[in-house]
Design a protein around this motif. Structure first.
Motif, PDB file in Angstrom:
ATOM      1  N   LEU A   1       0.833  -1.205   0.000  1.00 49.81           N
ATOM      2  CA  LEU A   1       0.000   0.000   0.000  1.00 49.81           C
ATOM      3  C   LEU A   1       0.873   1.262   0.000  1.00 49.81           C
ATOM      4  N   VAL A   2       1.929   1.235   0.811  1.00 50.69           N
ATOM      5  CA  VAL A   2       2.833   2.389   0.858  1.00 50.69           C
ATOM      6  C   VAL A   2       3.526   2.573  -0.491  1.00 50.69           C
ATOM      7  N   GLY A   3       3.952   1.464  -1.103  1.00 54.63           N
ATOM      8  CA  GLY A   3       4.580   1.548  -2.417  1.00 54.63           C
ATOM      9  C   GLY A   3       3.676   2.204  -3.443  1.00 54.63           C
TER      10      GLY A   3
ATOM     11  N   SER B   1     -11.668  -1.065   0.868  1.00 50.24           N
ATOM     12  CA  SER B   1     -12.600  -0.037   1.337  1.00 50.24           C
ATOM     13  C   SER B   1     -12.117   0.658   2.601  1.00 50.24           C
ATOM     14  N   GLY B   2     -11.208   0.000   3.348  1.00 50.40           N
ATOM     15  CA  GLY B   2     -10.814   0.540   4.645  1.00 50.40           C
ATOM     16  C   GLY B   2      -9.558   1.375   4.636  1.00 50.40           C
ATOM     17  N   VAL B   3      -8.891   1.488   3.466  1.00 52.11           N
ATOM     18  CA  VAL B   3      -7.662   2.275   3.379  1.00 52.11           C
ATOM     19  C   VAL B   3      -7.874   3.427   2.404  1.00 52.11           C
ATOM     20  N   ASN B   4      -7.602   4.645   2.857  1.00 49.07           N
ATOM     21  CA  ASN B   4      -7.716   5.824   2.007  1.00 49.07           C
ATOM     22  C   ASN B   4      -6.331   6.154   1.456  1.00 49.07           C
ATOM     23  N   PRO B   5      -6.100   5.936   0.134  1.00 48.90           N
ATOM     24  CA  PRO B   5      -4.759   6.136  -0.420  1.00 48.90           C
ATOM     25  C   PRO B   5      -4.363   7.605  -0.539  1.00 48.90           C
TER      26      PRO B   5
ATOM     27  N   SER C   1      -8.774   1.703   8.443  1.00 49.98           N
ATOM     28  CA  SER C   1      -9.508   0.996   9.482  1.00 49.98           C
ATOM     29  C   SER C   1      -9.912  -0.350   8.869  1.00 49.98           C
ATOM     30  N   VAL C   2      -9.260  -1.418   9.299  1.00 48.47           N
ATOM     31  CA  VAL C   2      -9.464  -2.724   8.668  1.00 48.47           C
ATOM     32  C   VAL C   2      -9.729  -3.800   9.717  1.00 48.47           C
ATOM     33  N   GLY C   3     -10.485  -4.808   9.309  1.00 50.79           N
ATOM     34  CA  GLY C   3     -10.738  -5.936  10.179  1.00 50.79           C
ATOM     35  C   GLY C   3      -9.522  -6.847  10.236  1.00 50.79           C
ATOM     36  N   VAL C   4      -9.265  -7.422  11.407  1.00 54.11           N
ATOM     37  CA  VAL C   4      -8.097  -8.298  11.566  1.00 54.11           C
ATOM     38  C   VAL C   4      -8.451  -9.545  12.376  1.00 54.11           C
ATOM     39  N   GLU C   5      -7.636 -10.578  12.172  1.00 51.23           N
ATOM     40  CA  GLU C   5      -7.633 -11.761  13.018  1.00 51.23           C
ATOM     41  C   GLU C   5      -6.196 -12.014  13.438  1.00 51.23           C
ATOM     42  N   GLY C   6      -6.027 -12.719  14.529  1.00 51.20           N
ATOM     43  CA  GLY C   6      -4.668 -13.010  14.965  1.00 51.20           C
ATOM     44  C   GLY C   6      -4.647 -13.574  16.366  1.00 51.20           C
ATOM     45  N   LEU C   7      -3.499 -13.433  17.004  1.00 53.44           N
ATOM     46  CA  LEU C   7      -3.328 -13.938  18.361  1.00 53.44           C
ATOM     47  C   LEU C   7      -2.759 -12.835  19.248  1.00 53.44           C
ATOM     48  N   MET C   8      -3.259 -12.776  20.466  1.00 58.83           N
ATOM     49  CA  MET C   8      -2.710 -11.825  21.414  1.00 58.83           C
ATOM     50  C   MET C   8      -1.279 -12.232  21.765  1.00 58.83           C
ATOM     51  N   VAL C   9      -0.479 -11.230  22.120  1.00 56.04           N
ATOM     52  CA  VAL C   9       0.885 -11.470  22.587  1.00 56.04           C
ATOM     53  C   VAL C   9       0.964 -11.002  24.039  1.00 56.04           C
TER      54      VAL C   9
ATOM     55  N   THR D   1     -10.962  -4.702  14.870  1.00 54.26           N
ATOM     56  CA  THR D   1     -10.599  -3.687  13.881  1.00 54.26           C
ATOM     57  C   THR D   1      -9.394  -2.920  14.389  1.00 54.26           C
ATOM     58  N   ILE D   2      -8.408  -2.702  13.513  1.00 52.42           N
ATOM     59  CA  ILE D   2      -7.309  -1.813  13.868  1.00 52.42           C
ATOM     60  C   ILE D   2      -7.451  -0.534  13.064  1.00 52.42           C
ATOM     61  N   ALA D   3      -7.158   0.580  13.685  1.00 49.92           N
ATOM     62  CA  ALA D   3      -7.336   1.873  13.025  1.00 49.92           C
ATOM     63  C   ALA D   3      -6.174   2.788  13.363  1.00 49.92           C
TER      64      ALA D   3
END
Length: 259
Positions: A83-85, A214-218, A224-232, A245-247
């Motif tokens: 996305l940054v690229g 839809s969640g990233v404004n270039p 603001s995107v939905g995520v899955e993962g594991l807590m650390v 969601t992380i924003a």
């Protein structure tokens, strides 16, 4: 009166999808194996990856709202830097659609980040000898020690911006040349992945993202995107989470890189 250039390239990939079931809960995940030739591919590698991704999310729950450290697995890191690229693109700059326009020579990220587009590296599956306009490809440094060096250009955008092409014209068989990265790469940091994770007292290990288009404004960099993962917790992977969601902004993410 013209350009004649040719090159050879090959790549292939294999995908395996795993379905995990437990107590009425279902998790689906994909594993990959990539290479230049079919002989490079491994069904076992792809299957093991898919099984791990599906089973480790069983029993996941929705977490409470909190501020924490993000640890991005390699796939997710590649997604974010892709996305940054796209924002370090001379065409986007000319159209006023890049949050990094006018910032060449400024620090746009942590000094830990050096970010290049290098289609001359034969290890990359995106390696090319010539771009979409027939110009020789070259290594382009985009960010060095956190400082923005410039943007990717084709002949048109380079001329319009008062610079020159960076050999970054991309095109399909019938399309006119646009601008794009061919082989983005990050200079390695220090330490192992395990050491990076072990230094996190409270965080989230992100294994998948949803809603990127839809969640990233270039233009602004907001996301603001939905995520899955594991807590650390205490440097170790803990319980799985979903429906989270992380924003933030991409600019903030780059400046906050700690490893």
């Amino acid at each position: 009166t013209g350009i004649r250039a040719w090159g050879r390239a090959g790549n292939c990939h294999l995908a395996v999808q795993a379905l995990a079931l437990q107590d009425g809960e279902t998790q689906i995940a994909a594993g990959l194996s990539v290479g230049r030739e079919v002989s490079d591919l491994s069904v076992d590698e792809a299957a093991s990856d898919a099984i791990l991704r599906a089973t480790r999310l069983l029993g996941s729950t929705k977490p409470a709202t909190q501020r924490l450290t993000l640890v991005l697995e390699p796939r997710m890191t590649a997604t974010i830097l892709g996305l940054v690229g796209g924002m370090l693109n001379g065409e986007a700059v000319l159209k006023g659609r890049s949050p990094f326009a006018g910032r060449v020579g400024e620090a746009i990220s942590s000094p830990l980040l050096t970010f290049v587009d290098d289609p001359t590296d034969p290890r990359s599956l995106g390696a090319e000898t010539h771009d979409g306009e027939g110009l020789a490809c070259r290594r382009n440094e985009l960010v060095v020690d956190g400082v923005l060096q410039g943007f990717l250009q084709n002949s048109y955008t380079g001329r319009r911006s008062g610079t020159a092409s960076t050999g970054s014209a991309q095109r399909g068989v019938a399309s006119t040349p646009g601008v794009g990265a061919a082989a983005l790469a990050v200079a390695p940091g220090s330490g192992t992945a395990e050491e990076v994770l072990g230094a996190i007292e409270h965080g989230l290990f992100v294994t998948s993202m949803a809603g990127l288009h839809s969640g990233v404004n270039p233009v602004s960099g907001d996301f603001s995107v939905g995520v899955e993962g594991l807590m650390v917790k205490g440097g170790e992977l803990a319980e799985p989470i979903r429906e989270a969601t992380i924003a933030s902004t991409l600019q903030r993410l780059l400046l906050d890189i700690s490893a």
